[in-house]
Each structure stands twice: as C-alpha cells, then as structure tokens.
Design a protein around this motif. Structure first.
Motif: not given
Length: 269
Positions: A120-125
């Motif tokens: 859940d980081a750098l635009g991802f979930k």
C-alpha cells in the motif's frame, strides 16, 4: 556447493498457460543439475488493474489445489525442491492471500508463508484485493541450507529479515514482482544487497519481468557480492552457493552476535 535455479519470466493472465511454462522450467532446471528452483511472486497469473477483487478471488486456489499439486508433481518427478507462489483463497470475502510455498524433492509441501506486508505505497493499494498474513514462517531445513521466506515488499522492513536470520536462516528467498518506477531498480538492488550484508546470508530474489515489473532477479552472497543479475531476460539463471561461506562470513563479521538486544527498545521522550 549446491546449485540454485532462479526463474525470471513474464506471467500472462492465463494461469493454465503459466502453469505449463512453470513445469517446463522445473524440468529444465533439474536437467541442469539444480537442487532448488525458485520462482517469482505472482507466477500464477498477472493481475491487471481492471481485474476486480471478486474476479481475482474466483481464480484463487487452496494450497492443496490443482496449481500447487501440479508443481509438486513436477518437483517429485524431477527430484528437485521448488519455491513458488500462489493466490491462495481466504475466508474473507473477495480477498486472497499472496502465499509462497516450498515443495521438497518428494513433492511434499514443507512450508508456506502468507505475505504480511501489503504494498500500500507509491500509488498502489494491494489491500483492496489481498488479505495480509499474520505470522512469519519458521526457517526450514532444505538441501541447500536453512531457508527463510519473504515476499517482495517485505524486503523494505529489515525487522523481518533480521528475525529470520537470528532464527537460523542461512538463505533468504524473496519471490518478487517489483514494480517499475523512479529509482525503483536502485531500491531493489540496494535493499537486497543490504539484507544480505547485514544478516550475513544469501539472498535469492526471483522477480517478474515485463508487464509493470522491472526484472533484475538477483542472487547475492553473504558479503554483498552479486552472483546473478538477470537484467531483463526471461529464462533460468543458475548459481552455485556454499553454506560454509555463510558460516565464514558470520565468523569474520559477527553482526548477529554483536547485537545489543539487551538495550534495544523504543525510546521514550
């Protein structure tokens, strides 16, 4: 010395097509004398951003389902250990586990690990589709040494690698699907080398290539030397590793032994 085969490939969205390629890779790795064959994260199939959580959950399988059973049969047929990954069914609706597994030369599942750190980081979930695991798996004895299991994003949390190393791991295997992006390959190389150096262990990090992933599957020795970098090439990388090298490194650079666990704690301000 023992031989390890690292597989780097571009998974398609078709798990049956991928499974056929995986079996072929296992056959080839065994024919080249590998003791263990390690595959990347998400080898089961590539999940596009358009695929809904429910669609993913419908394609997931149990650890004893056809996908892993087919891999286990290939391992037994070829007398080779295999580390792979699957989307594993969970009890939570429309969520799956990102699970790695180790199959021995007799085709028996010896260990499983459910990814605990979701990306859940750098635009991802990832948590929109995945359910996190709840424990670190105990290191397991294999034909190539005592082995600890992580998955991809887990690399960014040094506590996990340290716990596995201090619990006896001589090798850390990290199936990954490292997403491309600014500085991402630099992070990948630096973090893998750091985990090897600070724990005095081998790192075996097979990675996806193509789609949104950067490749660069790695094997790193306990002193931080890159033994294998597969760049952007699909296929099999072969590396020899030596457990005496781990013992030698940990003796000359006793980082695990020199830890001050008696005073490590969160600071109170």
């Amino acid at each position: 010395m023992t031989k390890v085969a690292v597989i780097q490939f571009k998974a398609s969205t078709d798990k049956n097509k991928n499974l056929k390629r995986i079996v072929n890779f296992i056959n080839t790795a065994a024919s080249r004398g590998a003791d263990l064959c390690a595959f990347p994260e998400f080898m089961m199939f590539y999940t596009t951003s358009r695929q809904s959580p429910r669609e993913l959950a419908l394609q997931a399988e149990t650890i004893n389902g056809n996908f892993v059973s087919t891999v286990a049969d290939a391992a037994k047929k070829n007398s080779i250990e295999v580390i792979g990954t699957i989307y594993e069914k969970s009890k939570k609706k429309d969520r799956v586990y990102d699970t790695s597994f180790l199959v021995d030369k007799s085709g028996i599942i010896k260990s499983t690990y459910r990814k605990i750190h979701l990306y859940d980081a750098l635009g991802f979930k990832e948590s929109k589709k995945l359910e996190p695991g709840s424990k670190i798996s105990v290191p397991i004895k294999t034909s190539i040494g005592k082995l600890g299991m992580l998955i991809c994003y887990d690399l960014r949390f040094p506590e996990m690698s340290r716990i596995l190393a201090s619990s006896g791991s001589e090798i850390l295997v990290v199936p990954s699907a490292w997403v491309k992006g600014k500085m991402k390959e630099e992070h990948w190389l630096t973090i893998n080398k750091t985990r090897a150096i600070e724990n005095g262990c081998y790192i075996i990090a097979p990675d996806q290539v193509g789609n949104i992933y950067c490749g660069r599957s790695l094997v790193i020795d306990p002193y931080g030397k890159i033994l294998l970098d597969m760049k952007k090439k699909q296929g099999i990388g072969m590396v020899e590793i030596s457990i005496p090298k781990v013992k030698e490194t940990r003796k000359s650079l006793p980082l695990l032994q020199n830890r001050r666990t008696d005073i490590y704690s969160d600071l109170k301000l």
